[in-house]
Design a protein around this motif. Structure first.
Motif, PDB file in Angstrom:
ATOM      1  N   ALA A 613       5.650  12.476 -45.630  1.00 47.55           N
ATOM      2  CA  ALA A 613       5.516  12.617 -44.174  1.00 47.55           C
ATOM      3  C   ALA A 613       4.055  12.880 -43.798  1.00 47.55           C
ATOM      4  O   ALA A 613       3.578  12.410 -42.764  1.00 47.55           O
ATOM      5  CB  ALA A 613       6.422  13.729 -43.667  1.00 47.55           C
ATOM      6  N   CYS A 614       3.348  13.628 -44.665  1.00 46.84           N
ATOM      7  CA  CYS A 614       1.918  13.849 -44.402  1.00 46.84           C
ATOM      8  C   CYS A 614       1.165  12.519 -44.464  1.00 46.84           C
ATOM      9  O   CYS A 614       0.241  12.281 -43.696  1.00 46.84           O
ATOM     10  CB  CYS A 614       1.311  14.830 -45.404  1.00 46.84           C
ATOM     11  N   LEU A 648       0.615  13.320 -32.429  1.00 47.91           N
ATOM     12  CA  LEU A 648      -0.502  12.726 -31.703  1.00 47.91           C
ATOM     13  C   LEU A 648       0.074  11.884 -30.573  1.00 47.91           C
ATOM     14  O   LEU A 648       1.196  11.391 -30.677  1.00 47.91           O
ATOM     15  CB  LEU A 648      -1.326  11.871 -32.672  1.00 47.91           C
ATOM     16  N   PRO A 649      -0.698  11.712 -29.474  1.00 50.53           N
ATOM     17  CA  PRO A 649      -0.155  11.001 -28.315  1.00 50.53           C
ATOM     18  C   PRO A 649       0.330   9.597 -28.641  1.00 50.53           C
ATOM     19  O   PRO A 649       1.168   9.058 -27.936  1.00 50.53           O
ATOM     20  CB  PRO A 649      -1.342  10.929 -27.348  1.00 50.53           C
ATOM     21  N   TYR A 650      -0.209   9.022 -29.718  1.00 49.19           N
ATOM     22  CA  TYR A 650       0.173   7.639 -30.011  1.00 49.19           C
ATOM     23  C   TYR A 650       1.244   7.521 -31.091  1.00 49.19           C
ATOM     24  O   TYR A 650       1.490   6.454 -31.624  1.00 49.19           O
ATOM     25  CB  TYR A 650      -1.070   6.813 -30.371  1.00 49.19           C
ATOM     26  N   ILE A 651       1.872   8.653 -31.453  1.00 48.46           N
ATOM     27  CA  ILE A 651       2.998   8.603 -32.389  1.00 48.46           C
ATOM     28  C   ILE A 651       4.278   8.739 -31.579  1.00 48.46           C
ATOM     29  O   ILE A 651       4.404   9.671 -30.773  1.00 48.46           O
ATOM     30  CB  ILE A 651       2.927   9.746 -33.420  1.00 48.46           C
ATOM     31  N   SER A 652       5.224   7.810 -31.791  1.00 43.19           N
ATOM     32  CA  SER A 652       6.462   7.849 -30.996  1.00 43.19           C
ATOM     33  C   SER A 652       7.311   9.055 -31.387  1.00 43.19           C
ATOM     34  O   SER A 652       7.147   9.642 -32.465  1.00 43.19           O
ATOM     35  CB  SER A 652       7.265   6.577 -31.218  1.00 43.19           C
ATOM     36  N   GLU A 653       8.215   9.377 -30.485  1.00 47.04           N
ATOM     37  CA  GLU A 653       9.129  10.498 -30.676  1.00 47.04           C
ATOM     38  C   GLU A 653       9.929  10.331 -31.976  1.00 47.04           C
ATOM     39  O   GLU A 653      10.021  11.246 -32.786  1.00 47.04           O
ATOM     40  CB  GLU A 653      10.087  10.538 -29.478  1.00 47.04           C
ATOM     41  N   GLU A 654      10.484   9.124 -32.203  1.00 43.52           N
ATOM     42  CA  GLU A 654      11.331   8.894 -33.389  1.00 43.52           C
ATOM     43  C   GLU A 654      10.547   9.132 -34.662  1.00 43.52           C
ATOM     44  O   GLU A 654      11.022   9.766 -35.598  1.00 43.52           O
ATOM     45  CB  GLU A 654      11.853   7.443 -33.443  1.00 43.52           C
ATOM     46  N   LEU A 655       9.335   8.559 -34.694  1.00 45.98           N
ATOM     47  CA  LEU A 655       8.547   8.663 -35.922  1.00 45.98           C
ATOM     48  C   LEU A 655       8.179  10.118 -36.178  1.00 45.98           C
ATOM     49  O   LEU A 655       8.294  10.619 -37.309  1.00 45.98           O
ATOM     50  CB  LEU A 655       7.282   7.796 -35.813  1.00 45.98           C
ATOM     51  N   TYR A 656       7.774  10.817 -35.121  1.00 47.93           N
ATOM     52  CA  TYR A 656       7.363  12.207 -35.331  1.00 47.93           C
ATOM     53  C   TYR A 656       8.553  13.061 -35.755  1.00 47.93           C
ATOM     54  O   TYR A 656       8.433  13.927 -36.625  1.00 47.93           O
ATOM     55  CB  TYR A 656       6.714  12.786 -34.075  1.00 47.93           C
ATOM     56  N   GLN A 657       9.716  12.783 -35.153  1.00 53.32           N
ATOM     57  CA  GLN A 657      10.922  13.543 -35.522  1.00 53.32           C
ATOM     58  C   GLN A 657      11.194  13.380 -37.026  1.00 53.32           C
ATOM     59  O   GLN A 657      11.520  14.339 -37.730  1.00 53.32           O
ATOM     60  CB  GLN A 657      12.101  13.052 -34.694  1.00 53.32           C
ATOM     61  N   GLN A 658      11.027  12.148 -37.479  1.00 53.12           N
ATOM     62  CA  GLN A 658      11.246  11.855 -38.898  1.00 53.12           C
ATOM     63  C   GLN A 658      10.288  12.671 -39.776  1.00 53.12           C
ATOM     64  O   GLN A 658      10.687  13.269 -40.772  1.00 53.12           O
ATOM     65  CB  GLN A 658      11.013  10.358 -39.108  1.00 53.12           C
ATOM     66  N   MET A 659       9.016  12.688 -39.349  1.00 56.67           N
ATOM     67  CA  MET A 659       8.030  13.459 -40.115  1.00 56.67           C
ATOM     68  C   MET A 659       8.429  14.929 -40.095  1.00 56.67           C
ATOM     69  O   MET A 659       8.431  15.606 -41.115  1.00 56.67           O
ATOM     70  CB  MET A 659       6.632  13.339 -39.477  1.00 56.67           C
ATOM     71  N   ASP A 672      16.010  12.109 -47.545  1.00 52.83           N
ATOM     72  CA  ASP A 672      15.495  11.558 -48.794  1.00 52.83           C
ATOM     73  C   ASP A 672      14.815  10.220 -48.504  1.00 52.83           C
ATOM     74  O   ASP A 672      14.869   9.704 -47.391  1.00 52.83           O
ATOM     75  CB  ASP A 672      16.573  11.432 -49.870  1.00 52.83           C
ATOM     76  N   SER A 673      14.186   9.670 -49.528  1.00 53.31           N
ATOM     77  CA  SER A 673      13.341   8.497 -49.278  1.00 53.31           C
ATOM     78  C   SER A 673      14.160   7.335 -48.715  1.00 53.31           C
ATOM     79  O   SER A 673      13.652   6.566 -47.903  1.00 53.31           O
ATOM     80  CB  SER A 673      12.605   8.090 -50.552  1.00 53.31           C
ATOM     81  N   SER A 674      15.443   7.205 -49.108  1.00 53.83           N
ATOM     82  CA  SER A 674      16.180   6.048 -48.584  1.00 53.83           C
ATOM     83  C   SER A 674      16.491   6.217 -47.101  1.00 53.83           C
ATOM     84  O   SER A 674      16.495   5.242 -46.357  1.00 53.83           O
ATOM     85  CB  SER A 674      17.452   5.784 -49.390  1.00 53.83           C
ATOM     86  N   ALA A 675      16.718   7.458 -46.649  1.00 53.55           N
ATOM     87  CA  ALA A 675      16.975   7.677 -45.224  1.00 53.55           C
ATOM     88  C   ALA A 675      15.733   7.324 -44.405  1.00 53.55           C
ATOM     89  O   ALA A 675      15.816   6.672 -43.356  1.00 53.55           O
ATOM     90  CB  ALA A 675      17.386   9.125 -44.976  1.00 53.55           C
ATOM     91  N   ILE A 676      14.559   7.749 -44.917  1.00 53.72           N
ATOM     92  CA  ILE A 676      13.325   7.455 -44.193  1.00 53.72           C
ATOM     93  C   ILE A 676      13.098   5.944 -44.154  1.00 53.72           C
ATOM     94  O   ILE A 676      12.792   5.365 -43.115  1.00 53.72           O
ATOM     95  CB  ILE A 676      12.124   8.137 -44.878  1.00 53.72           C
ATOM     96  N   LEU A 688      11.115  -1.904 -32.508  1.00 52.59           N
ATOM     97  CA  LEU A 688      11.011  -0.660 -31.738  1.00 52.59           C
ATOM     98  C   LEU A 688       9.649  -0.042 -32.059  1.00 52.59           C
ATOM     99  O   LEU A 688       9.324   0.154 -33.220  1.00 52.59           O
ATOM    100  CB  LEU A 688      12.128   0.313 -32.123  1.00 52.59           C
ATOM    101  N   PRO A 689       8.850   0.219 -31.030  1.00 51.14           N
ATOM    102  CA  PRO A 689       7.495   0.706 -31.317  1.00 51.14           C
ATOM    103  C   PRO A 689       7.495   2.125 -31.874  1.00 51.14           C
ATOM    104  O   PRO A 689       8.124   3.023 -31.311  1.00 51.14           O
ATOM    105  CB  PRO A 689       6.802   0.646 -29.954  1.00 51.14           C
ATOM    106  N   LEU A 690       6.823   2.307 -32.994  1.00 45.56           N
ATOM    107  CA  LEU A 690       6.704   3.646 -33.590  1.00 45.56           C
ATOM    108  C   LEU A 690       5.315   4.220 -33.354  1.00 45.56           C
ATOM    109  O   LEU A 690       5.106   5.426 -33.403  1.00 45.56           O
ATOM    110  CB  LEU A 690       6.974   3.565 -35.090  1.00 45.56           C
ATOM    111  N   LEU A 691       4.355   3.314 -33.137  1.00 42.01           N
ATOM    112  CA  LEU A 691       2.966   3.732 -32.943  1.00 42.01           C
ATOM    113  C   LEU A 691       2.375   2.879 -31.831  1.00 42.01           C
ATOM    114  O   LEU A 691       2.877   1.795 -31.537  1.00 42.01           O
ATOM    115  CB  LEU A 691       2.162   3.463 -34.228  1.00 42.01           C
ATOM    116  N   ASN A 692       1.312   3.375 -31.214  1.00 46.75           N
ATOM    117  CA  ASN A 692       0.643   2.590 -30.185  1.00 46.75           C
ATOM    118  C   ASN A 692      -0.853   2.838 -30.281  1.00 46.75           C
ATOM    119  O   ASN A 692      -1.327   3.915 -29.963  1.00 46.75           O
ATOM    120  CB  ASN A 692       1.173   2.992 -28.810  1.00 46.75           C
ATOM    121  N   PHE A 693      -1.568   1.833 -30.780  1.00 40.79           N
ATOM    122  CA  PHE A 693      -3.005   1.992 -30.995  1.00 40.79           C
ATOM    123  C   PHE A 693      -3.831   1.491 -29.810  1.00 40.79           C
ATOM    124  O   PHE A 693      -4.974   1.097 -29.967  1.00 40.79           O
ATOM    125  CB  PHE A 693      -3.442   1.255 -32.270  1.00 40.79           C
TER     126      PHE A 693
END
Ligand SMILES: *[C@@H]1O[C@H](CO)[C@@H](O)[C@H](O)[C@H]1NC(C)=O
Ligand SMILES: *[C@@H]1O[C@H](CO)[C@@H](O)[C@H](O)[C@H]1NC(C)=O
Ligand SMILES: *[C@@H]1O[C@H](CO)[C@@H](O)[C@H](O)[C@H]1NC(C)=O
Ligand SMILES: *[C@@H]1O[C@H](CO)[C@@H](O)[C@H](O)[C@H]1NC(C)=O
Ligand SMILES: *[C@@H]1O[C@H](CO)[C@@H](O)[C@H](O)[C@H]1NC(C)=O
Ligand SMILES: *[C@@H]1O[C@H](CO)[C@@H](O)[C@H](O)[C@H]1NC(C)=O
Length: 718
Positions: A613-614, A648-659, A672-676, A688-693
């Motif tokens: 996640a880091c 960070l402002p450009y990380i989506s809610e879903e992705l950050y929740q996962q982290m 576990d790794s398969s869920a991620i 589905l957008p996970l990041l926005n650069f």
């Protein structure tokens, strides 16, 4: 052609071109008349060819041509007014911003500096300001790459953190525009010296004779400032007062205050190399080295003084490491009770001694047998001979197991590369691994395949290392090939060298991410969001593969240990024999370490989820350092108290929740790794957008602090 491209480029970004009218000049504008010209085109080329000027000034009546970099105050912008209708100013071709004005250092500490600057005199647009810190002179025993920071175009001051103490830097500031990187302003600054990072060992006592004690002092290494001098401190152990370094004084002053400890000498660094006689009655550096009292017990300690400018730091040996030795008390009494008591004591002590001696002889014999066995192992561990599978730190258990020729078994499973096909480039050192140096190389087949080669000298490995090396090689061989794991290509042996040949990758993910930082075209990275998510998916697949193999527990996951090949496929590396680092520095993994590891719990797959996640965050932050400027030694404590990487402002809610789920304190609650992998793949497949650069107002890159991620290498270089 080049000019043509430049024009197209300019047209597509900002509509200013060579030859565009800027305004008109009035008397008073300073410019250099070059010569008469035959019109604008000739004047423009004259100004570009001579020194690459910013402006061409053309009198369209006399055709006099001039060139200048600065317009001064004395010009008016178009439309020109009546008074200057025949003298026009045009852009000549150099559109790079001039250097930022009035660069200044406001204040410095031991690890930071606060700097100010102003807008350049000339610019057409500014995207960012870039600040670089180049080390000019340092006391540290290694110098990292230059540190750099990027700021938005409305920033005119900055606190530069993570600097080395006691180090002289050249600070370079430049404006970056879409035309060109601007001229560089520079200023030199010196950080204050820091607390010495090593303390002196206790001096070794060589002999004691009456009022003198001869000691051997120890030189001290200091990375945070100079070593200015050494002090010899005498502590009278019979004194009741605790040693307090703050109140150290000369012998005379200490005597008046009845302190019981004093500075006996201050020595130049080169003097510590010779033995020093405490109590010789001479004066050293203004301190009287008074004769000692032959009947007192003394502890001699050493101090190291580091001093620069107005700052002085002194560190002393740690007296708690001293083992107190009291002189034997004189026994003057002759009473029979004492004699009886003594006799009993003697009897008991000799009894105990006898038992100890017998036990010792027993142990000696046992040890001898073991040594014989180990000797045998050593011979058998030679790589050319059969190799035993050894358990239990080098001891063979009493019940002997059938010896296995482990190395030969290993060798059967991989491609044994013929020596004439492998070419190792001894001159390019790619890095240093635990068991040998790592070089780039080439396998000559139909096409040459670039490879990385770990060069292991049989003779340079101790038997323990040899065992570890074989264990790592074993892991590498047992790990089946996978697209997202760095691949073992094969082995090649000579009489005394083993070459372990690995797949070569073009770049590590960390460098790729940092290199992608670029604010043009309304975006702040040259890699796409989709590519970033692909990297995450690749790494998740690689980790999953390693987990499934049940052979490797990767404990060093971070973007630096992910390699990316020419097709932008990410490959997990950095475990076992694939772990190699730069010659002088190696990664500090603290920032990627799961919370339980700081409390000495064992490393599990769920600890890897944390680190992964880091890495996801690191990818999103384009190589920014996790937890930014927080020093490494504070990270474990703060993480235990709940510190987590921010969204960070450009990380989506879903992705950050996962982290965030991966940073649960309870390892069992982390995915576990398969869920991620499933979540990432799902989002990518469904777009589905996970990041926005995309660039947004107030955008700032997450800072990269090289010194926090890398530490000086302490392991010996093979
Ligand atoms: C232009 O320069 C001249 C001479 O240096 C000065 O007298 C005049 O006031 C200036 N004009 C403007 C508009 O600044
Ligand atoms: C000089 O330039 C001005 C402004 O572009 C223009 O109005 C004028 O006609 C030109 N004069 C000549 C002689 O070309
Ligand atoms: C340096 O100066 C700036 C502005 O004067 C201030 O905000 C900052 O706290 C100062 N830093 C130190 C370490 O004194
Ligand atoms: C700073 O950047 C913004 C947006 O990119 C731009 O509109 C503005 O003109 C820039 N400012 C300078 C001084 O170049
Ligand atoms: C820098 O100075 C601060 C306070 O002056 C001190 O707490 C800190 O330990 C110093 N850091 C180093 C590396 O010397
Ligand atoms: C040392 O301190 C004095 C007074 O506090 C100051 O004037 C001087 O500039 C300082 N010197 C250095 C090198 O910092």
């Amino acid at each position: 052609m080049l000019l043509f491209l430049l024009l197209i480029f300019l047209q597509s970004s900002i509509c200013v071109e060579k030859g565009d009218l800027v305004g008109c000049f009035k008397p008073g504008v300073e410019y250099f008349i070059i010569k008469e010209s035959r019109g604008l085109l000739e004047c423009l080329s004259v100004c570009v060819e001579n020194n690459n000027y910013r402006y061409a000034v053309l009198n369209n009546v006399t055709s006099k041509c001039g060139c200048t970099n600065f317009l001064g105050k004395n010009y008016s912008q178009i439309p020109c007014d009546e008074s200057c209708h025949d003298c026009n100013i045009y852009y000549a071709g150099n559109f790079a911003p001039t250097m930022p004005e009035n660069l200044a250092v406001e204040n410095v500490t031991n690890t930071s500096a606060y700097i100010l600057w102003e807008k350049p005199k000339f610019f057409l647009d500014i995207r960012n300001y870039q600040v670089k810190a180049n080390v000019i002179k340092t006391y540290a025993n290694y110098i990292g790459n230059p540190q750099w920071w990027t700021f938005t175009n409305n920033t005119y001051d900055a606190e530069l953190g993570s600097l080395n103490p006691g180090t002289k830097y050249n600070i370079l500031v430049q404006a970056l525009s879409s035309y060109s990187d601007g001229e560089v302003a520079s200023i030199i600054l010196q950080t204050e010296i820091g607390d010495p990072d090593n303390i002196p060992f206790l001096p070794t006592v060589i002999k004691r004779e009456g009022s003198k004690i001869t000691v051997k002092l120890n030189p001290v290494m200091n990375n945070n400032g100079p070593v200015t001098s050494y002090q010899v401190v005498v502590i009278d152990q019979d004194s009741k007062l605790f040693f307090q370094p703050e109140s150290l004084k000369s012998f005379q002053e200490s005597k008046e205050d009845e302190l019981g400890y004093y500075i006996a000498a201050e020595l130049q660094p080169k003097q510590v190399l010779e033995d020093f006689v405490v109590g010789d009655g001479k004066t050293y550096g203004g301190f009287y080295n008074a004769p000692l009292n032959p009947n007192s017990n003394y502890l001699i300690i050493e101090g190291m003084v580091s001093s620069a400018g107005n700052i002085t730091k002194v560190v002393y040996s740690d007296i708690s490491t001293h083992v107190y030795k009291r002189d034997k008390t004189n026994l003057n009494s002759n009473s029979s009770v004492l004699v009886t008591a003594l006799t009993i004591c003697v009897v008991i002590v000799s009894g105990i001694l006898a038992v100890i001696v017998i036990f010792y002889i027993y142990l000696r014999q046992k040890a001898f047998k073991r040594r014989l066995r180990r000797l045998r192992d050593n011979q058998e561990l030679a790589m050319q001979g059969p190799i035993l599978e050894v358990v239990n730190e080098g001891y063979i258990p009493e019940e002997e197991v059938q010896p296995i020729d482990h190395y030969n078994v290993l060798k059967q499973k991989v491609w044994r590369i013929p020596q004439n096909l492998l070419k190792v480039d001894n001159k390019t050192l790619v890095g240093v691994g635990e068991f040998g140096s790592v070089h780039s190389g080439m396998i000559k087949k139909e096409d040459d395949i670039p490879v990385v080669v770990v060069v292991i000298y049989d003779k340079k490995l101790s038997s323990i290392n040899k065992k570890n090396m074989l264990r790592d090689l074993d892991l590498l061989i047992k790990t089946d090939k996978h697209k997202n794991v760095l691949e073992l290509i094969g082995l090649c042996e000579t009489m005394d060298i083993l070459f372990v040949v690995l797949e070569a990758a073009s770049v590590n993910l960390k460098d790729l991410l940092l290199g992608s930082r670029d604010t043009s075209g309304g975006r702040f990275s040259s890699i796409t969001e989709n590519q970033a998510v692909s990297f995450m998916i690749d790494i998740a697949k690689g980790i999953q593969h390693l987990e499934k193999q049940k052979v490797v527990l990767h404990k060093r996951l971070c973007a630096r240990n992910i390699l990316v090949n020419a097709n932008n496929v990410a490959k997990v590396s950095g475990y076992g024999l694939c772990h190699y680092t730069h010659q002088n520095i190696m990664p500090d993994y603290t920032r990627w370490t799961a919370v339980e590891i700081f409390s000495n719990f064992p490393h599990t797959h769920k600890s890897n989820a944390w680190s992964f996640a880091c890495i996801m965050w690191e990818i999103s932050a384009l190589g920014g350092t996790p937890y930014g400027s927080i020093p490494n030694n504070e990270i474990p404590g703060q993480i235990k108290r709940g510190l987590r990487l921010v969204q960070l402002p450009y990380i989506s809610e879903e992705l950050y929740q996962q982290m965030f789920d991966c940073w649960q304190v309870e390892p069992g609650e982390r995915p576990d790794s398969s869920a991620i992998l499933q979540m990432l793949t799902h989002c990518q497949v469904n777009s589905l957008p996970l990041l926005n650069f995309e660039l947004y107002p107030g955008f700032q890159y997450e800072q990269f602090y090289m010194d926090s991620e890398l530490v000086a290498r302490t392991v010996p270089i093979l």
